[in-house]
Scaffold this active site. Structure first.
Site, short mmCIF file in Angstrom:
data_model
loop_
_atom_site.label_atom_id
_atom_site.label_comp_id
_atom_site.label_asym_id
_atom_site.label_seq_id
_atom_site.Cartn_x
_atom_site.Cartn_y
_atom_site.Cartn_z
N ARG A 106 0.94 -1.29 -0.11
CA ARG A 106 0.02 -0.05 0.00
C ARG A 106 0.94 1.27 0.01
NH1 ARG A 106 -3.56 0.00 5.23
NH2 ARG A 106 -4.23 -1.92 4.23
N HIS A 135 2.35 -2.68 5.54
CA HIS A 135 1.97 -2.68 4.03
C HIS A 135 2.48 -1.80 3.01
CE1 HIS A 135 -1.87 -4.93 4.19
NE2 HIS A 135 -2.25 -4.30 5.32
N ASP A 142 -3.74 -8.47 3.71
CA ASP A 142 -4.87 -8.53 4.19
C ASP A 142 -5.50 -9.67 3.29
OD1 ASP A 142 -4.19 -6.42 5.75
OD2 ASP A 142 -5.31 -5.11 4.71
N GLU A 200 -6.61 -7.96 14.10
CA GLU A 200 -7.19 -8.03 12.76
C GLU A 200 -6.97 -9.47 12.18
OE1 GLU A 200 -6.59 -3.61 11.08
OE2 GLU A 200 -5.19 -4.96 10.45
N HIS A 203 -5.05 -9.68 8.75
CA HIS A 203 -3.77 -9.05 8.41
C HIS A 203 -2.46 -9.86 8.93
CE1 HIS A 203 -1.05 -5.12 8.47
NE2 HIS A 203 -0.52 -6.14 8.92
ZN LIG Z 1 -3.64 -4.87 7.05
#
Ligand SMILES: [Zn+2]
Length: 227
Positions: A106, A135, A142, A200, A203
């Site tokens: 990301r 990320h 994810d 999470e 993740h």
């Molecule tokens: Zn993530």
């Protein structure tokens, strides 16, 4: 800052605070890092394994921002992490499942967008742009499972990006089947060097994440179909 659409969106997002004369410190670029890092080698996950499914929510309005924050529905990881993911997918395939990827690498500017739009009491679920995200290093992914027999996403105790305790890998609610699926994904990922984020279930961080620097390269600048 790169003059990308995301960059422009980021500038626009900062303007109201500036206009109001607020004294808050605004972060305008990725954090400066020192030290030795490995050379980035981002590869497109589906170029290594086309049987891994994608549901790139950040390229659609169906995400935290309510609008696309990626111009393209693509997912990348640093090569060793992507190769590990291919091994996870191969192991799961033997028992009827495949990997469904929501996000990989990301660009830093997108982490900043998510942080700015998230209320302070929910920020445990988003990365602080002052520190960057795994990320941003191309070492976090994810993902969930899909069933090979139906092609559909497997039900988990929460949906992706849900900001509630149901997102915790330790959550004891939901159905037994949902928890079993979540725990199966976790075991398969851990077997190949990934660790789950404590809040999470979707993740996972690749073990060598600290050896890669924070990147702000847009998808369009990553060469297509590299192997
Ligand atoms: Zn993530």
């Amino acid at each position: 800052m790169r003059k990308t659409l995301l960059g422009l969106a980021l500038v626009a997002a900062l303007l109201p605070a500036a206009a109001a004369g607020q004294a808050t410190v605004q972060i305008l670029g990725p954090p400066h890092e020192t030290g030795e890092f490995l050379k980035p080698d981002l590869v497109e996950i589906v170029a290594l394994d086309p049987t891994i499914h994608l549901d790139i929510r950040y390229a659609t309005p169906n995400n935290l921002a309510g609008r696309p924050v990626y111009p393209e529905a693509r997912a990348f990881l640093q090569r060793p992490a992507a190769e590990a993911l291919v091994r996870v997918d191969a192991a799961l395939k033997k028992i009827g499942y495949g990997l469904l990827v929501f996000d990989g690498y990301r660009p830093w500017s997108v982490t900043k967008v998510f942080w700015d739009m998230t209320p302070p009491d929910k920020r445990e679920f988003v990365a602080d742009p002052a520190k960057g995200s795994k990320h941003n290093r191309g070492c976090a992914v994810d993902l969930s499972l899909y069933s090979i027999s139906t092609g559909r996403e497997v039900a988990m105790p929460s949906v992706y990006d849900e900001m509630s305790p149901r997102a915790y890998p330790s959550f004891t609610g939901g159905t037994a089947a949902e928890r079993d699926a979540r725990d199966l994904l976790r075991r398969a990922m851990e077997a190949e060097g990934f660790t789950v984020e404590p809040n999470e279930w979707w993740h996972f961080n690749y073990r060598d994440w600290a050896r890669y620097s924070i990147l702000n390269v847009p998808f369009s600048e990553i060469a297509r179909s590299r192997r």
